[in-house]
Design an enzyme around this catalytic site. Sequence first.
Site, PDB file in Angstrom:
ATOM      1  CG  PHE A  11      -1.622   1.218   1.570  1.00 45.23           C
ATOM      2  CD1 PHE A  11      -2.198   2.032   0.599  1.00 45.23           C
ATOM      3  CD2 PHE A  11      -1.711   1.611   2.905  1.00 45.23           C
ATOM      4  CE1 PHE A  11      -2.835   3.220   0.941  1.00 45.23           C
ATOM      5  CE2 PHE A  11      -2.346   2.790   3.254  1.00 45.23           C
ATOM      6  CZ  PHE A  11      -2.898   3.603   2.280  1.00 45.23           C
ATOM      7  CG  LEU A  39      -0.439 -12.286  -3.935  1.00 46.42           C
ATOM      8  CD1 LEU A  39       0.255 -13.519  -4.490  1.00 46.42           C
ATOM      9  CD2 LEU A  39       0.578 -11.324  -3.348  1.00 46.42           C
ATOM     10  CB  ALA A  88       6.876  -4.481   7.579  1.00 52.14           C
ATOM     11  CD  GLN A  89       2.854 -10.494   7.856  1.00 51.87           C
ATOM     12  OE1 GLN A  89       3.246 -11.237   6.982  1.00 51.87           O
ATOM     13  NE2 GLN A  89       1.660  -9.904   7.804  1.00 51.87           N
ATOM     14  CE1 TYR A 154       3.794  -4.005  12.022  1.00 51.70           C
ATOM     15  CE2 TYR A 154       2.630  -2.544  13.530  1.00 51.70           C
ATOM     16  CZ  TYR A 154       3.260  -2.766  12.313  1.00 51.70           C
ATOM     17  OH  TYR A 154       3.363  -1.737  11.407  1.00 51.70           O
ATOM     18  CG  PHE A 211     -13.436  -5.902  15.897  1.00 54.55           C
ATOM     19  CD1 PHE A 211     -13.977  -7.174  15.997  1.00 54.55           C
ATOM     20  CD2 PHE A 211     -13.155  -5.396  14.627  1.00 54.55           C
ATOM     21  CE1 PHE A 211     -14.224  -7.940  14.865  1.00 54.55           C
ATOM     22  CE2 PHE A 211     -13.396  -6.151  13.491  1.00 54.55           C
ATOM     23  CZ  PHE A 211     -13.931  -7.433  13.610  1.00 54.55           C
ATOM     24  NE  ARG A 218      -6.230   2.206  16.568  1.00 55.89           N
ATOM     25  CZ  ARG A 218      -6.448   1.913  17.848  1.00 55.89           C
ATOM     26  NH1 ARG A 218      -6.630   2.895  18.717  1.00 55.89           N
ATOM     27  NH2 ARG A 218      -6.463   0.677  18.273  1.00 55.89           N
ATOM     28  NE  ARG A 277     -10.133  -7.255  15.283  1.00 57.57           N
ATOM     29  CZ  ARG A 277     -10.222  -7.228  13.956  1.00 57.57           C
ATOM     30  NH1 ARG A 277     -10.585  -8.286  13.293  1.00 57.57           N
ATOM     31  NH2 ARG A 277      -9.927  -6.128  13.298  1.00 57.57           N
ATOM     32  N   GLY A 279      -4.035  -7.208  21.310  1.00 60.36           N
ATOM     33  CA  GLY A 279      -2.918  -6.447  20.750  1.00 60.36           C
ATOM     34  C   GLY A 279      -3.285  -5.031  20.346  1.00 60.36           C
TER      35      GLY A 279
HETATM   36  N1  LIG Z   1      -0.668   0.981   6.925  1.00 62.94           N
HETATM   37  C1  LIG Z   1      -0.525   1.431   8.164  1.00 62.94           C
HETATM   38  O1  LIG Z   1      -1.495   1.855   8.813  1.00 62.94           O
HETATM   39  C2  LIG Z   1       0.843   1.474   8.828  1.00 62.94           C
HETATM   40  C3  LIG Z   1       0.947   2.096  10.089  1.00 62.94           C
HETATM   41  C4  LIG Z   1       2.186   2.132  10.711  1.00 62.94           C
HETATM   42  C5  LIG Z   1       3.294   1.598  10.081  1.00 62.94           C
HETATM   43  N2  LIG Z   1       3.169   0.980   8.872  1.00 62.94           N
HETATM   44  C6  LIG Z   1       4.371   0.409   8.255  1.00 62.94           C
HETATM   45  O2  LIG Z   1       4.451   0.906   6.930  1.00 62.94           O
HETATM   46  C7  LIG Z   1       5.046  -0.068   6.078  1.00 62.94           C
HETATM   47  C8  LIG Z   1       4.145  -0.341   4.891  1.00 62.94           C
HETATM   48  O3  LIG Z   1       2.880  -0.802   5.331  1.00 62.94           O
HETATM   49  P1  LIG Z   1       1.678  -1.080   4.335  1.00 62.94           P
HETATM   50  O4  LIG Z   1       0.427  -0.681   5.024  1.00 62.94           O
HETATM   51  O5  LIG Z   1       1.985  -0.508   3.009  1.00 62.94           O
HETATM   52  O6  LIG Z   1       1.706  -2.677   4.308  1.00 62.94           O
HETATM   53  P2  LIG Z   1       1.640  -3.663   3.068  1.00 62.94           P
HETATM   54  O7  LIG Z   1       1.460  -5.032   3.644  1.00 62.94           O
HETATM   55  O8  LIG Z   1       0.636  -3.182   2.079  1.00 62.94           O
HETATM   56  O9  LIG Z   1       3.077  -3.536   2.410  1.00 62.94           O
HETATM   57  C9  LIG Z   1       4.208  -4.231   2.866  1.00 62.94           C
HETATM   58  C10 LIG Z   1       4.819  -4.924   1.664  1.00 62.94           C
HETATM   59  O10 LIG Z   1       6.007  -5.610   2.105  1.00 62.94           O
HETATM   60  C11 LIG Z   1       6.100  -6.797   1.364  1.00 62.94           C
HETATM   61  N3  LIG Z   1       6.956  -7.753   2.073  1.00 62.94           N
HETATM   62  C12 LIG Z   1       6.632  -8.539   3.135  1.00 62.94           C
HETATM   63  N4  LIG Z   1       7.682  -9.316   3.472  1.00 62.94           N
HETATM   64  C13 LIG Z   1       8.689  -8.976   2.610  1.00 62.94           C
HETATM   65  C14 LIG Z   1      10.014  -9.432   2.447  1.00 62.94           C
HETATM   66  N5  LIG Z   1      10.519 -10.391   3.236  1.00 62.94           N
HETATM   67  N6  LIG Z   1      10.782  -8.886   1.474  1.00 62.94           N
HETATM   68  C15 LIG Z   1      10.265  -7.935   0.650  1.00 62.94           C
HETATM   69  N7  LIG Z   1       8.998  -7.475   0.742  1.00 62.94           N
HETATM   70  C16 LIG Z   1       8.225  -7.987   1.726  1.00 62.94           C
HETATM   71  C17 LIG Z   1       4.674  -7.307   1.234  1.00 62.94           C
HETATM   72  O11 LIG Z   1       4.532  -8.220   0.145  1.00 62.94           O
HETATM   73  C18 LIG Z   1       3.908  -6.008   1.052  1.00 62.94           C
HETATM   74  O12 LIG Z   1       3.656  -5.753  -0.324  1.00 62.94           O
HETATM   75  C19 LIG Z   1       5.292  -1.295   6.967  1.00 62.94           C
HETATM   76  O13 LIG Z   1       6.633  -1.242   7.422  1.00 62.94           O
HETATM   77  C20 LIG Z   1       4.342  -1.100   8.121  1.00 62.94           C
HETATM   78  O14 LIG Z   1       4.823  -1.754   9.288  1.00 62.94           O
HETATM   79  C21 LIG Z   1       1.962   0.910   8.224  1.00 62.94           C
END
Ligand SMILES: NC(=O)c1ccc[n+]([C@@H]2O[C@H](COP(=O)([O-])OP(=O)(O)OC[C@H]3O[C@@H](n4cnc5c(N)ncnc54)[C@H](O)[C@@H]3O)[C@@H](O)[C@H]2O)c1
Length: 328
Positions: A11, A39, A88-89, A154, A211, A218, A277, A279
């Site tokens: 995203f 995907l 990230a996960q 997380y 939930f 937030r 939920r 966490g």
């Molecule tokens: N969306 C939110 O509200 C939010 C809030 C705080 C922090 N974050 C952080 O922002 C970042 C992006 O979040 P997002 O919402 O876009 O999540 P997202 O899941 O859409 O994007 C993360 C991407 O990382 C990829 N990925 C996972 N494991 C990988 C690996 N081993 N190697 C390469 N790529 C890998 C996934 O396939 C995914 O496309 C993350 O670090 C997340 O922790 C997001």
Amino acid sequence: MQILVTGGSGFIGSHLAEYFVNEGHDVVALDVLDPFYNLELKRQNRKVAERSAEQTNGSYTFIEGSVLDTDLVGKLVSDTDAIFHQAAQAGVRTSVRNPTKVHEINVTGTMNLLEAARDTELTRFVNASSSSVYGKPKALPYDEEHPTEPVSPYGASKLAAEHYTRVYHEVYGVPTVSLRYFTVYGPRMRPNMAFTNFVSRCIHGEPPIIFGDGSQTRDFTYVEDIVDANARLLELDNADGIVLNIGSGDRITINELAKFIRDEINPDIDIRYESSRDGDTRHTHADIRKANELLGYEPTVSIKEGARLFADWYRNNVDWYDALVRQS
Ligand SMILES: NC(=O)c1ccc[n+]([C@@H]2O[C@H](COP(=O)([O-])OP(=O)(O)OC[C@H]3O[C@@H](n4cnc5c(N)ncnc54)[C@H](O)[C@@H]3O)[C@@H](O)[C@H]2O)c1
């Protein structure tokens, strides 16, 4: 510039890739295409950046691979000027179910990039961190000095990654910054988040599900503001090793958000409540003064404006996005 965006099909990563390509940079997006959510959404995310590359001087290269592959990471980092590390996960609840996987990707993956960045001339290494590092609020809004006591695996993984990011500046001089994002939303956002749940269910005439009792609050941040904060870091000198909150600077109860979205889409629907939920933090609210002073960061989209923008975008893209949200 040559810019590496990890998690570039996700995203936030895809919005960053699109922005930097539009600015004329050469972007490499690294993503393992984890099936955490549908995907097809990641394929759509890539298409947006590819289209931008056709229309601008920038370029876009997608590489399917993992931040856990040290050879690949070493090669990509040695060829780049700046790194925006988003891979990230994500997801608090996933981390409660599978903390070791989350640790490996979020901590070891970040270490691999930092290690590869040690002996390079990088201009900037930006690490995507999270408001989840704070845990239970002792005072709101949180400033960056607020104690960090995460309440989920997380949050703990993001905090560990953040510490390594700072230490790699301290010890090896890597020009790092960590941005603590506060819940991010907007076009092409991840499914299974409050915003997607509320909009999707209301569009289908179903009650949005809250939930808990909905009194939790937030700070929600529109994705364009997140991109803006990242982009400002490319221009900035002398801010290495720091941590910054990036939020909207406001907060809303989940009850108010659900009702606002419900009233925008279909005021006749009830709201449904289910048990809270594991966490989840009760409240988040960013003090963004430090980002404002150092970066000139000023959020441009209020939570209610953003909710309206997202609901409009959802309705305009319902033909492809809705099915992906419903299947996830
Ligand atoms: N969306 C939110 O509200 C939010 C809030 C705080 C922090 N974050 C952080 O922002 C970042 C992006 O979040 P997002 O919402 O876009 O999540 P997202 O899941 O859409 O994007 C993360 C991407 O990382 C990829 N990925 C996972 N494991 C990988 C690996 N081993 N190697 C390469 N790529 C890998 C996934 O396939 C995914 O496309 C993350 O670090 C997340 O922790 C997001």
